[in-house]
Design a protein around this motif. Structure first.
Motif, PDB file in Angstrom:
ATOM      1  N   ARG A   1      -8.877   7.079 -17.975  1.00 19.58           N
ATOM      2  CA  ARG A   1      -9.430   6.069 -18.835  1.00 19.58           C
ATOM      3  C   ARG A   1     -10.814   5.580 -18.236  1.00 19.58           C
ATOM      4  NH1 ARG A   1      -4.248   2.349 -19.458  1.00 19.58           N
ATOM      5  NH2 ARG A   1      -3.641   2.922 -21.159  1.00 19.58           N
ATOM      6  N   THR A   2     -11.061   6.114 -17.314  1.00 18.76           N
ATOM      7  CA  THR A   2     -12.444   5.950 -16.447  1.00 18.76           C
ATOM      8  C   THR A   2     -13.495   7.013 -17.210  1.00 18.76           C
ATOM      9  OG1 THR A   2     -11.676   5.080 -14.598  1.00 18.76           O
ATOM     10  CG2 THR A   2     -13.737   6.056 -14.325  1.00 18.76           C
ATOM     11  N   ILE A   3     -12.983   8.340 -17.282  1.00 20.75           N
ATOM     12  CA  ILE A   3     -13.606   9.388 -17.990  1.00 20.75           C
ATOM     13  C   ILE A   3     -14.016   8.921 -19.244  1.00 20.75           C
ATOM     14  CG2 ILE A   3     -13.398  11.705 -18.794  1.00 20.75           C
ATOM     15  CD1 ILE A   3     -11.798  12.450 -16.348  1.00 20.75           C
ATOM     16  N   PHE A   4     -13.196   8.596 -20.213  1.00 19.05           N
ATOM     17  CA  PHE A   4     -13.439   7.838 -21.766  1.00 19.05           C
ATOM     18  C   PHE A   4     -14.526   6.969 -21.425  1.00 19.05           C
ATOM     19  CE2 PHE A   4      -8.515   8.537 -22.895  1.00 19.05           C
ATOM     20  CZ  PHE A   4      -8.701   9.929 -22.834  1.00 19.05           C
ATOM     21  N   ALA A   5     -14.361   6.027 -20.784  1.00 14.88           N
ATOM     22  CA  ALA A   5     -15.599   5.084 -20.558  1.00 14.88           C
ATOM     23  C   ALA A   5     -16.919   5.544 -20.163  1.00 14.88           C
ATOM     24  CB  ALA A   5     -15.220   3.879 -19.449  1.00 14.88           C
ATOM     25  N   CYS A   6     -16.997   6.418 -19.293  1.00 11.51           N
ATOM     26  CA  CYS A   6     -18.129   7.059 -18.950  1.00 11.51           C
ATOM     27  C   CYS A   6     -18.751   7.959 -20.338  1.00 11.51           C
ATOM     28  CB  CYS A   6     -18.153   8.011 -17.757  1.00 11.51           C
ATOM     29  SG  CYS A   6     -17.716   7.112 -16.054  1.00 11.51           S
ATOM     30  N   SER A   7     -17.737   8.578 -20.743  1.00 15.20           N
ATOM     31  CA  SER A   7     -18.411   9.396 -22.161  1.00 15.20           C
ATOM     32  C   SER A   7     -18.723   8.426 -23.110  1.00 15.20           C
ATOM     33  CB  SER A   7     -17.223  10.204 -22.572  1.00 15.20           C
ATOM     34  OG  SER A   7     -16.906  11.086 -21.542  1.00 15.20           O
ATOM     35  N   LYS A   8     -17.938   7.422 -23.289  1.00 17.21           N
ATOM     36  CA  LYS A   8     -18.527   6.641 -24.338  1.00 17.21           C
ATOM     37  C   LYS A   8     -19.845   5.900 -24.095  1.00 17.21           C
ATOM     38  CE  LYS A   8     -14.577   4.499 -24.832  1.00 17.21           C
ATOM     39  NZ  LYS A   8     -13.431   3.597 -25.086  1.00 17.21           N
ATOM     40  N   ALA A   9     -20.222   5.496 -22.647  1.00 18.70           N
ATOM     41  CA  ALA A   9     -21.211   4.799 -22.219  1.00 18.70           C
ATOM     42  C   ALA A   9     -22.466   5.873 -22.323  1.00 18.70           C
ATOM     43  CB  ALA A   9     -20.998   4.682 -20.764  1.00 18.70           C
TER      44      ALA A   9
END
Length: 92
Positions: A71-79
């Motif tokens: 979920r952290t990886i997803f958030a960083c990718s979307k950011a």
């Protein structure tokens, strides 16, 4: 003993860092593809599918932590995708 374990962790980090950087940079390609297709940055269906697949492949005692990592990886990718488009953009 602690030094040995930490040395092993450092070796794993040495392997993980380039992979995570590569994955994060692919967010730029994802953004370009989404822009071309007029798709939204957020894709909860895909995220759920990735999480379910990952949880099925890890030991049960690691599933919760790995879900948090992803979920952290997803958030960083979307950011990163949003940063490339300008603040506040949800659709490319």
């Amino acid at each position: 003993m602690l030094a040995d374990v930490r040395h092993e962790i450092n070796g794993i980090d040495d392997e993980l860092i380039p992979l995570l950087v590569r994955r994060l940079r692919l967010a730029d390609d994802v953004a370009a593809a989404k822009r071309a297709e007029g798709r939204a940055i957020d894709d909860p269906v895909r995220e759920t599918a990735i999480l379910e697949s990952m949880v099925a492949r890890v030991p049960a005692d690691c599933a919760e932590a790995m879900t948090t990592v992803y979920r952290t990886i997803f958030a960083c990718s979307k950011a990163r995708q949003r940063a490339g488009l300008g603040a506040g953009s949800d659709v490319i």
